[in-house]
Design an enzyme around this catalytic site. Structure first.
Site, PDB file in Angstrom:
ATOM      1  N   PHE A   1      -8.172   5.982 -13.513  1.00  0.00           N
ATOM      2  CA  PHE A   1      -8.557   5.173 -12.458  1.00  0.00           C
ATOM      3  C   PHE A   1     -10.113   4.466 -12.631  1.00  0.00           C
ATOM      4  CE2 PHE A   1      -5.377   8.162 -10.616  1.00  0.00           C
ATOM      5  CZ  PHE A   1      -4.467   7.152 -10.075  1.00  0.00           C
TER       6      PHE A   1
ATOM      7  N   GLU B   1       1.030  -1.690 -12.700  1.00  0.00           N
ATOM      8  CA  GLU B   1      -0.384  -1.687 -12.253  1.00  0.00           C
ATOM      9  C   GLU B   1      -1.016  -2.983 -12.657  1.00  0.00           C
ATOM     10  OE1 GLU B   1      -1.127   0.275  -9.821  1.00  0.00           O
ATOM     11  OE2 GLU B   1       0.028   2.100  -9.968  1.00  0.00           O
TER      12      GLU B   1
ATOM     13  N   ASN C   1       0.828  -1.202   0.157  1.00  0.00           N
ATOM     14  CA  ASN C   1      -0.029  -0.097  -0.019  1.00  0.00           C
ATOM     15  C   ASN C   1       0.824   1.275  -0.083  1.00  0.00           C
ATOM     16  OD1 ASN C   1      -2.479  -1.380   0.085  1.00  0.00           O
ATOM     17  ND2 ASN C   1      -2.403  -1.489   2.426  1.00  0.00           N
TER      18      ASN C   1
ATOM     19  N   LYS D   1       3.832   4.125  -1.332  1.00  0.00           N
ATOM     20  CA  LYS D   1       4.150   4.800  -2.387  1.00  0.00           C
ATOM     21  C   LYS D   1       5.554   4.405  -2.894  1.00  0.00           C
ATOM     22  CE  LYS D   1       5.197   9.313  -4.038  1.00  0.00           C
ATOM     23  NZ  LYS D   1       5.237   9.060  -5.503  1.00  0.00           N
TER      24      LYS D   1
ATOM     25  N   LYS E   1       6.093   2.160  -5.953  1.00  0.00           N
ATOM     26  CA  LYS E   1       6.093   0.785  -6.713  1.00  0.00           C
ATOM     27  C   LYS E   1       6.708   0.955  -8.062  1.00  0.00           C
ATOM     28  CE  LYS E   1       2.009  -0.049  -5.355  1.00  0.00           C
ATOM     29  NZ  LYS E   1       1.759   0.843  -3.909  1.00  0.00           N
ATOM     30  N   THR E   2       5.974   1.975  -8.545  1.00  0.00           N
ATOM     31  CA  THR E   2       6.194   2.265 -10.085  1.00  0.00           C
ATOM     32  C   THR E   2       7.558   3.049 -10.035  1.00  0.00           C
ATOM     33  OG1 THR E   2       4.014   2.359 -10.788  1.00  0.00           O
ATOM     34  CG2 THR E   2       5.418   3.625 -12.123  1.00  0.00           C
ATOM     35  N   THR E   3       7.833   3.888  -9.097  1.00  0.00           N
ATOM     36  CA  THR E   3       8.939   4.607  -9.245  1.00  0.00           C
ATOM     37  C   THR E   3      10.242   3.847  -8.930  1.00  0.00           C
ATOM     38  OG1 THR E   3       7.976   6.561  -8.115  1.00  0.00           O
ATOM     39  CG2 THR E   3      10.239   6.654  -8.033  1.00  0.00           C
TER      40      THR E   3
ATOM     41  N   ARG F   1      18.336   2.109 -15.510  1.00  0.00           N
ATOM     42  CA  ARG F   1      19.596   1.289 -15.496  1.00  0.00           C
ATOM     43  C   ARG F   1      19.683   0.367 -16.756  1.00  0.00           C
ATOM     44  NH1 ARG F   1      18.825  -1.350  -9.401  1.00  0.00           N
ATOM     45  NH2 ARG F   1      19.759   0.417  -8.234  1.00  0.00           N
TER      46      ARG F   1
ATOM     47  N   TRP G   1     -12.801   4.353 -10.793  1.00  0.00           N
ATOM     48  CA  TRP G   1     -13.683   5.402 -10.495  1.00  0.00           C
ATOM     49  C   TRP G   1     -13.845   6.428 -11.423  1.00  0.00           C
ATOM     50  CZ3 TRP G   1      -9.283   5.015  -7.435  1.00  0.00           C
ATOM     51  CH2 TRP G   1      -8.223   6.268  -7.576  1.00  0.00           C
TER      52      TRP G   1
END
Length: 202
Positions: free
Chosen positions: A96, A133, A40, A42, A44-46, A54, A98
């Site tokens: 998203f 994602e 949960n 912040k 993950k993508t970064t 690399r 929603w």
């Protein structure tokens, strides 16, 4: 911890160096990895994009397929487009869930994104494939986990695949070689009412 004399510190670091060199000598195997970033928190993508950078720096070909964030046209895409000779970037989502509010269309877009990702996974020219994602698409039931696992089995032995997103299913955690869970401790959006900011969230 009591302070060490310079001589004691030097001896300690020499012992540590010997242990590290022994560990490195014992680990001579190379293989392509399945890498999973979930949780949960912040980043993950970064973190995945750091690996993308690399790989590009080593001269490898890389593919990124985004499953959810496509409607954002993120800043990362603008920066990474400078490597268009070695990078394929597909923002396949429409934002998203929603915002889209159309489950059937979301499922269709997720399937299209997976097919595009699978093309890159099976293509030996690509050293790294980022499926950004995809875990969210799995969690929402847009994709079938067995189909994803079967697709990962088609990966060449020397290439890497990164899968990101919260809520990774247990089967994917079991399949992966490297799993990192980002833990949320504090977030300014929740605690301070700070909105998403360019350069930080997007």
């Amino acid at each position: 911890m009591p302070s060490l004399t310079p001589e004691q510190y030097k001896e300690k670091m020499q012992r540590r160096k010997e242990i590290q060199e022994k560990r490195l000598a014992e680990r001579s195997q190379e293989k392509g990895l399945i890498i999973l970033h979930t949780g949960n928190g912040k980043g993950k993508t970064t973190a995945a994009l750091g690996m993308v950078m690399r790989s590009l720096g080593h001269g490898f070909k890389v593919a990124i397929v985004q499953f959810i964030k496509g409607a954002w046209e993120p800043a990362e895409k603008a920066v990474l487009s400078r490597w268009e000779d070695r990078l394929e970037f597909y923002a396949m989502g429409e934002g998203f869930t929603w915002e889209t509010q159309d489950r059937e269309r979301d499922i269709q877009r997720a399937e299209e994104a997976w097919q595009k990702g699978l093309e890159f996974i099976c293509n030996r020219d690509y050293k790294l494939v980022l499926l950004d994602e995809i875990n969210v698409a799995l969690k929402l039931g847009y994709l079938d986990i067995d189909k994803i696992l079967a697709g990962l089995d088609q990966k060449p032995e020397d290439s890497h695949v990164i899968l990101t997103g919260r809520g990774a299913p247990p089967e994917l955690i079991e399949k992966a070689d490297l799993v990192t869970e980002m833990t949320l401790i504090k977030h300014p959006f929740k605690e301070q009412g700070v909105k998403a900011q360019p350069g930080i969230e997007f």
